[in-house]
Design an enzyme around this catalytic site. Structure first.
Site, PDB file in Angstrom:
ATOM      1  N   GLU A   1       0.952  -1.394   0.044  1.00 14.56           N
ATOM      2  CA  GLU A   1       0.244   0.074  -0.088  1.00 14.56           C
ATOM      3  C   GLU A   1       0.811   1.336  -0.178  1.00 14.56           C
ATOM      4  O   GLU A   1       0.776   2.061   0.740  1.00 14.56           O
ATOM      5  CB  GLU A   1      -0.983   0.140   1.096  1.00 14.56           C
ATOM      6  CG  GLU A   1      -1.966  -1.072   1.206  1.00 14.56           C
ATOM      7  CD  GLU A   1      -3.201  -0.969   2.124  1.00 14.56           C
ATOM      8  OE1 GLU A   1      -3.086  -0.075   2.995  1.00 14.56           O
ATOM      9  OE2 GLU A   1      -4.149  -1.618   1.770  1.00 14.56           O
TER      10      GLU A   1
ATOM     11  N   GLU B   1      -5.312  -8.594   0.001  1.00 14.86           N
ATOM     12  CA  GLU B   1      -6.082  -8.024   1.021  1.00 14.86           C
ATOM     13  C   GLU B   1      -7.593  -8.035   0.561  1.00 14.86           C
ATOM     14  O   GLU B   1      -7.680  -7.381  -0.431  1.00 14.86           O
ATOM     15  CB  GLU B   1      -5.359  -7.002   1.867  1.00 14.86           C
ATOM     16  CG  GLU B   1      -4.419  -7.197   2.697  1.00 14.86           C
ATOM     17  CD  GLU B   1      -3.821  -6.026   3.511  1.00 14.86           C
ATOM     18  OE1 GLU B   1      -4.509  -5.255   3.848  1.00 14.86           O
ATOM     19  OE2 GLU B   1      -2.763  -5.881   3.653  1.00 14.86           O
TER      20      GLU B   1
HETATM   21  C1  BG6 Z   1      -4.685  -2.485   4.952  1.00 16.97           C
HETATM   22  C2  BG6 Z   1      -3.373  -2.496   5.442  1.00 16.97           C
HETATM   23  O1  BG6 Z   1      -4.616  -0.938   4.946  1.00 16.97           O
HETATM   24  O2  BG6 Z   1      -5.792  -2.696   5.607  1.00 16.97           O
HETATM   25  C3  BG6 Z   1      -3.255  -3.750   6.794  1.00 16.97           C
HETATM   26  O3  BG6 Z   1      -2.417  -3.321   4.601  1.00 16.97           O
HETATM   27  C4  BG6 Z   1      -4.439  -3.445   7.706  1.00 16.97           C
HETATM   28  O4  BG6 Z   1      -1.976  -3.512   7.354  1.00 16.97           O
HETATM   29  C5  BG6 Z   1      -5.703  -3.455   6.978  1.00 16.97           C
HETATM   30  O5  BG6 Z   1      -4.621  -3.786   8.720  1.00 16.97           O
HETATM   31  C6  BG6 Z   1      -6.953  -3.130   7.512  1.00 16.97           C
HETATM   32  O6  BG6 Z   1      -6.977  -2.083   7.965  1.00 16.97           O
HETATM   33  P1  BG6 Z   1      -7.213  -1.632   9.586  1.00 16.97           P
HETATM   34  O7  BG6 Z   1      -6.988  -0.113   9.736  1.00 16.97           O
HETATM   35  O8  BG6 Z   1      -8.601  -1.985   9.854  1.00 16.97           O
HETATM   36  O9  BG6 Z   1      -6.232  -2.609  10.386  1.00 16.97           O
END
Ligand code: BG6
Length: 472
Positions: free
Chosen positions: A165, A370
């Site tokens: 990201e 993700e």
């Molecule tokens: C992404 C990241 O932005 O989203 C992760 O790569 C992150 O590191 C995931 O944990 C979920 O976001 P959050 O803020 O709910 O942890």
């Protein structure tokens, strides 16, 4: 497009899930690991620090065995730069090499393909002291780290992701605790895009080095891509959506794939006297990267409307929350989409649209690195977690991946967030994403025991049928 018959997921489709080192490992200063920016930042009020996390450092065997039980074909995890090079440069920490060798070997023992993220929000604190990504030398720091990883793990790791990201690092650095600005900085935008430029050059050089040192390996970027919708069919809202698409998404992929700056972003930076300086050789370096695939994180789409620049718009936002840039676009809450308990919009159909758009722009195979639902899970007295809401979320998104495949898009795998419960970037332990429940609270470490959630059993069946059976 309505399909009479859906195409099947490819036979070698990489079903798995993801984590990142600083959110899952804990042991943050153990066995010679140096501090990263995450270890020295002020954690958001009411959330846990990152000293123990899910304690995967000590429990990787148990976690990987559970992933194997689910039938994982791949595990995407990140390597903590400061575990390998405690100061970011200089001495290599043998204990760090040993740890990741163990993790990689444990995966391979079960036939799980390790997919390694080289950098996931965890700049060595010692390098932040030296100016972080603002320092031109950061390109060499990163390249040196890449070389150490290729030398030590390249005989077994076939899939590499460069920077997790990078767009979030650039757009939302303060929220995730990564932005480090030099004292006396007068043009913040220019500084941030200079840092971004150094990351882009570092990424391209790391991709070229990977191809040189590891001819059999594949490497790609891992931005967070959210297709941007216009808030209405007004022509000016459409222009606003193009602006935000360029700033949020295409800058990163145009550069990774074609080695050129997106023209809209460049023009916007020119307006603000914020274009990055090119050092000698950067232009060629940027063109030398050539990713083999695109990894991308998808949580939801974004929506925006025209902004005439007459008022200040909010630029402060997390990874998925609507934001704005004066005279470019203004975030808009999409009334057609439900939201999670943490306020993120949910848009499975937008997933298909995002994949289609990316494929038509870049024509490279893609892997979802993700995707997932953060929720307040509850462990019942008999050790169960009934996370039907997560099953619903994942089912709807996997359906859209299959539709995108049927649209002719090339998809290599699906690794949702997250394999195991871990600490959120800024919302603590209570925001859980995993298939595997970790018994701890925000400040009470409890037993740290693992429990299989309902989604664990469901995903196991999805993988066993190669995505054919998504039912409960
Ligand atoms: C992404 C990241 O932005 O989203 C992760 O790569 C992150 O590191 C995931 O944990 C979920 O976001 P959050 O803020 O709910 O942890």
């Amino acid at each position: 497009m309505l399909h009479k018959k859906l195409k099947a997921f490819p036979q070698d489709f990489l079903w798995g899930a993801s984590t990142s080192a600083y959110q899952v490992e804990g042991a943050n200063l153990e066995d010679g690991k140096g501090p990263s920016c995450q270890d020295v930042k002020e954690v958001p009020e009411g959330t846990s620090d990152l000293t123990v996390c899910a304690d995967q450092y000590h429990r990787y065997k148990e976690d990987i065995a559970l992933m194997a039980e689910m039938g994982f074909k791949a595990y995407r995890f990140s390597i903590a730069w400061t575990r390998i090079l405690p100061q970011g440069i200089g001495e290599v920490n043998p204990k760090g090499i040993e740890y990741y060798n163990n993790v990689i070997n444990e995966c391979l023992k079960y036939g799980i393909e390790p997919i390694v993220t080289m950098f996931h929000f965890d700049m060595p604190a010692a390098l932040d002291e030296k100016g972080s990504w603002s320092n031109r030398e950061s390109v060499d720091w990163f390249l040196n780290f890449a070389k150490v990883m290729y030398e030590n793990f390249g005989d077994r790791v076939k899939y590499w992701l460069t920077i997790n990201e990078q767009n979030v690092l650039t757009l939302s650095g303060p929220v995730i605790g990564t932005l480090h600005l030099p004292e006396g900085c007068t043009n913040e935008l220019k500084e941030i895009y200079q840092q971004n430029h150094h990351m882009l050059v570092a990424q391209a050089k790391a991709m070229a080095l990977c191809h040189e040192m590891l001819p059999g390996a594949k490497i790609g970027p891992a931005p967070n891509i959210s297709l941007v919708y216009p808030a209405s069919c007004k022509p000016e809202d459409n222009l606003a959506a193009q602006n935000y698409n360029a700033i949020r998404n295409w800058l990163y992929l145009d550069m990774a794939v074609y080695g050129v700056y997106n023209n809209l972003v460049w023009a916007w930076l020119e307006e603000h006297d914020a274009t990055p300086e090119f050092a000698k050789g950067d232009e060629e370096a940027l063109k030398s990267g050539h990713p083999d695939f695109i990894g991308f994180n998808y949580y939801n789409t974004a929506t925006c409307q025209w902004d005439d620049g007459s008022e200040k718009v909010s630029t402060f936002a997390d990874q998925q929350t609507a934001r704005g840039e004066a005279g470019m676009f203004k975030g808009f809450k999409n009334p057609n989409l439900p939201t999670t308990e943490f306020g993120w919009e949910i848009d499975p159909m937008g997933f298909r649209a995002t994949i289609r758009e990316m494929y038509s722009r870049y024509r490279l195979p893609m892997i979802v690195t993700e995707n997932g639902l953060g929720a307040y899970d509850k462990l019942t007295e008999d050790g169960k977690v009934h996370d039907q809401y997560r099953i619903e979320y994942l089912r709807k998104h996997i359906e859209q991946v299959q539709l995108a495949i049927s649209d002719g898009c090339e998809m290599m795998g699906y690794c949702p967030w997250s394999a195991v419960d871990l600490i959120s970037t800024h919302e603590g332990m209570v925001k859980r994403y995993g298939f595997i429940y970790v018994d701890r609270e925000e400040f009470d470490l409890k037993t740290l025991d693992r429990y299989r959630k309902d989604s664990f059993y469901w995903y196991k069946k999805v993988i066993a049928t190669n995505g054919e059976d998504l039912s409960d």
